[in-house]
Design a protein around this motif. Structure first.
Motif, short mmCIF file in Angstrom:
data_model
loop_
_atom_site.label_atom_id
_atom_site.label_comp_id
_atom_site.label_asym_id
_atom_site.label_seq_id
_atom_site.Cartn_x
_atom_site.Cartn_y
_atom_site.Cartn_z
N GLN A 508 43.37 26.38 77.97
CA GLN A 508 42.97 27.07 79.20
C GLN A 508 41.59 27.68 78.97
O GLN A 508 41.40 28.46 78.04
CB GLN A 508 43.98 28.16 79.59
CG GLN A 508 43.63 28.87 80.89
CD GLN A 508 44.58 30.02 81.20
OE1 GLN A 508 45.13 30.63 80.29
NE2 GLN A 508 44.77 30.32 82.47
N VAL A 513 45.96 28.05 74.03
CA VAL A 513 46.85 29.18 74.32
C VAL A 513 48.25 28.95 73.75
O VAL A 513 49.03 29.90 73.60
CB VAL A 513 46.94 29.45 75.83
CG1 VAL A 513 45.59 29.87 76.39
CG2 VAL A 513 47.49 28.24 76.60
N GLU A 514 48.59 27.69 73.46
CA GLU A 514 49.91 27.40 72.88
C GLU A 514 49.83 26.06 72.16
O GLU A 514 49.13 25.15 72.60
CB GLU A 514 50.99 27.38 73.95
CG GLU A 514 52.40 27.33 73.41
CD GLU A 514 53.45 27.80 74.42
OE1 GLU A 514 54.63 27.74 74.07
OE2 GLU A 514 53.08 28.23 75.53
N PRO A 525 58.52 27.24 76.59
CA PRO A 525 57.12 27.69 76.59
C PRO A 525 57.03 29.21 76.43
O PRO A 525 57.78 29.96 77.06
CB PRO A 525 56.61 27.24 77.96
CG PRO A 525 57.84 27.15 78.83
CD PRO A 525 58.94 26.72 77.91
N ARG A 526 56.08 29.63 75.59
CA ARG A 526 55.90 31.06 75.37
C ARG A 526 54.80 31.64 76.25
O ARG A 526 54.88 32.79 76.65
CB ARG A 526 55.55 31.31 73.90
CG ARG A 526 56.62 30.86 72.91
CD ARG A 526 56.29 31.30 71.50
NE ARG A 526 54.98 30.85 71.07
CZ ARG A 526 54.73 29.65 70.52
NH1 ARG A 526 55.72 28.79 70.36
NH2 ARG A 526 53.51 29.32 70.15
N HIS A 527 53.77 30.87 76.54
CA HIS A 527 52.63 31.39 77.27
C HIS A 527 52.81 31.21 78.78
O HIS A 527 53.34 30.19 79.24
CB HIS A 527 51.34 30.69 76.81
CG HIS A 527 50.10 31.42 77.19
ND1 HIS A 527 49.51 31.31 78.43
CD2 HIS A 527 49.32 32.30 76.48
CE1 HIS A 527 48.42 32.07 78.48
NE2 HIS A 527 48.28 32.68 77.30
N GLU A 528 52.36 32.16 79.55
CA GLU A 528 52.50 32.12 81.01
C GLU A 528 51.80 30.90 81.61
O GLU A 528 52.30 30.29 82.56
CB GLU A 528 51.93 33.40 81.62
CG GLU A 528 52.02 33.47 83.14
CD GLU A 528 53.47 33.43 83.65
OE1 GLU A 528 53.70 32.88 84.73
OE2 GLU A 528 54.36 33.94 82.93
N TYR A 529 50.66 30.52 81.05
CA TYR A 529 49.91 29.37 81.57
C TYR A 529 50.71 28.08 81.39
O TYR A 529 50.73 27.23 82.28
CB TYR A 529 48.55 29.27 80.87
CG TYR A 529 47.72 28.10 81.32
CD1 TYR A 529 47.21 28.04 82.62
CD2 TYR A 529 47.45 27.04 80.46
CE1 TYR A 529 46.44 26.96 83.03
CE2 TYR A 529 46.67 25.96 80.87
CZ TYR A 529 46.18 25.93 82.16
OH TYR A 529 45.43 24.87 82.57
N THR A 530 51.37 27.93 80.25
CA THR A 530 52.20 26.74 80.02
C THR A 530 53.33 26.69 81.04
O THR A 530 53.64 25.62 81.60
CB THR A 530 52.79 26.75 78.60
OG1 THR A 530 51.75 26.98 77.65
CG2 THR A 530 53.46 25.43 78.28
N ARG A 531 53.94 27.83 81.30
CA ARG A 531 55.01 27.88 82.30
C ARG A 531 54.48 27.53 83.70
O ARG A 531 55.17 26.87 84.49
CB ARG A 531 55.66 29.27 82.31
CG ARG A 531 56.47 29.55 81.06
CD ARG A 531 57.36 30.79 81.22
NE ARG A 531 56.56 32.01 81.22
CZ ARG A 531 56.28 32.71 80.13
NH1 ARG A 531 56.70 32.29 78.94
NH2 ARG A 531 55.56 33.82 80.21
#
Length: 553
Positions: A508, A513-514, A525-531
């Protein structure tokens, strides 16, 4: 999000196409392109016209708009009625008026549909200039209002902007604003989200639905992706070879498709379930990337601008026979990383070790001997294949440059064509004589002709039909298993990454980010962007192979 279940039986019919036949102009002897197409759309309804490239979807839409290429295609018979009026009986001037006031169209690629040398606000105003008698201030107020309705930010600035100054999603919103400013009764959307990131695609689909409900517009939505269909459709017509092979409400098509072709389209849709993890090879990595970065310095000597960090701190290892996915939206830096690894652009920091050799800063004459170990497949094979070269010349160019005899190079080209399921006589043909999927197979064959250690696939399937996409993904997997090639797979679609990748990097704005095994990153997924990327995948709530709604999604 569940499937739509709305009843339009009492709503007035907006578009009624009956037994439409379209063929070559000036002759009736040839086989027609459209064979008796019939469909009906009511007020407020969205009908999705689905099928692969060449099925006749776009020809149907162009016939409806009165935009069939003159001298090439013509309507032979049938009827196209808009609110009871036969469009085929109207003259050219009447159709021009009808196209803006009663029916409108959004095209697939807004950059080619918009005038590059005119501000976008002025382009929307032109519609009002041609079809209304509003004053200058009224026109400007109306244009700014429709721009707000399509959720464009800072509309005063965008009103003055040129197309190249906007993102792909913003340009598509301008096209939607232009299409809806006169509130037509019918909106035709021809693959309006195919070239967009999944997050932008989700926003555009939601926007079309929102504006449709606000204005009661009937929508004919053309797509090849049943995932998109599940998001937006009330009813579906499935086309193949110029015929409607199946039609019905969206729930019936997804749950109980009657035709094998419809079932094949559904089965080809990639899901978000990651591939079964494979044991990692014990041998050393074929590639190691450490703190790779690329910074662009913008501006001039007299107009300094802050540097742009397109990518920074990218680190990973890649072993033979493994696939690493780099995912993210446009502007995330994934293609910058791919091009830096390939040395198509020069990185500004970090290291790229290929078989133990750091190639990040090698002068290009020294880099040449490493090129055969690192090959690339681009998004658009028609642009990457020389249109004036036969397929034989494209496939043998690399081996010949590296000292392989012509007889050996041609024999290897024949072998590769067989591997990618193309006939041997394809060697004597040219790129324009093949479909998009076939051209991508040729591009893959060319990339592996030098038997590279690493293959970089940069959005290699994003422009293809889902069924062809599935075939190309299977081909890459087969090649990997046969020769142990390592693959770096660049994509914005996590559904595709789930099918082919062992490991995933999520980027990102130039930053990772992950990162981790695909089964872990995509399932947990741990990161909000991945979700956010996962939530934006079209049709994520539907199990297409199992023909059922996923309650847990």
């Amino acid at each position: 999000m569940k499937l739509r279940n709305r009843d339009f039986s009492g709503a007035p019919v907006v578009l009624d196409i009956e037994n439409l036949v379209v063929g070559l102009a000036h002759t009736s002897k040839n086989e027609p392109f459209l064979h008796g197409i019939s469909l009906r759309i009511r007020k407020g309804e969205t009908l999705c016209l689905v099928g692969e490239s060449g099925s006749g979807k776009s020809v149907t839409s162009l016939a409806t708009m009165g935009l069939l290429p003159k001298g090439s295609l013509a309507v032979r018979s049938g009827r196209i009625s808009l609110s009871g009026e036969n469009l085929l009986s109207l003259g050219e001037a009447q159709m021009r008026e009808m196209r803006a006031t009663r029916l409108s169209m959004i095209f697939q690629e807004p950059m080619t549909a918009l005038n590059p040398v005119m501000p976008v606000g002025r382009q929307i105003t032109e519609v009002l200039d041609l079809h209304t008698r509003l004053g200058k201030d009224e026109k400007r107020a109306r244009v700014l209002d429709i721009m707000r309705q399509v959720h464009l930010p800072d509309v005063e600035r965008i009103y003055r902007s040129f197309p190249h100054q906007l993102s792909g999603g913003q340009r598509q919103r301008i096209m939607i604003a232009m299409a809806l400013i006169l509130e037509p009764v019918l909106l035709i959307a021809d693959e309006p989200t195919t070239a967009l990131d999944v997050t932008t695609q989700k926003q555009i689909l939601s926007l079309i639905t929102e504006l449709q409900e606000k204005h009661g517009t009937a929508v004919l939505f053309i797509t090849h992706d049943m995932g998109v269909v599940a998001e937006i459709a009330d009813s579906v017509c499935v086309m193949r070879h110029g015929r409607v092979v199946e039609s019905g409400p969206i729930g019936d098509i997804l749950r109980t498709p009657r035709e094998p072709y419809t079932r094949d389209l559904l089965d080809a849709i990639p899901g978000l379930t990651p591939r079964v993890p494979r044991p990692e090879p014990k041998e050393p990595p074929v590639m190691e990337v450490s703190d790779l970065g690329k910074t662009y310095h913008a501006g001039s000597l007299f107009n300094r601008r802050p540097p742009v960090k397109a990518a920074q701190g990218v680190t990973f290892t890649l072993k033979r026979g493994r696939t690493l996915g780099i995912v993210g939206e446009s502007g995330s830096g994934k293609s910058t990383v791919a091009r830096s690894i390939m040395r198509l652009i020069d990185p500004t920091e970090g290291h790229v070790f290929l078989e133990g050799h750091d190639i990040a800063y090698l002068p290009h004459p020294q880099l040449r001997r490493h090129r055969k170990h690192l090959q690339v497949v681009f998004q658009d094979p028609f642009r990457s294949l020389n249109p004036r070269w036969t397929i034989e010349k494209s496939l043998t160019e690399g081996p010949l440059n590296y000292g392989i005899s012509r007889d050996e190079a041609v024999a290897e080209a024949r072998r590769l064509l067989k591997i990618v399921s193309l006939p041997e006589d394809a060697l004597n043909r040219y790129p324009h004589q093949f479909s998009g999927g076939q051209r991508q197979r040729i591009a893959i064959a060319r990339a592996v002709a030098l038997r590279p250690d690493v293959l970089v696939a940069d959005e290699a399937v994003s422009a293809l039909d889902v069924s062809v996409q599935a075939q190309v993904l299977d081909l890459l997997a087969e090649l990997q298993q046969a020769v142990g090639i390592a693959i770096i797979f660049i994509t914005h679609d996590l559904r595709v990454a789930a099918q082919i990748c062992d490991d995933v990097i999520v980027m990102q704005r130039g930053v990772v980010v992950e990162q981790g095994p695909a089964a872990e990153v995509l399932a947990h997924p741990r990161h909000e962007y991945t979700r956010t990327l996962i939530d934006a995948a079209p049709g994520r709530f539907w199990d297409f192979a199992g023909r059922r709604y996923l309650e847990a999604s």
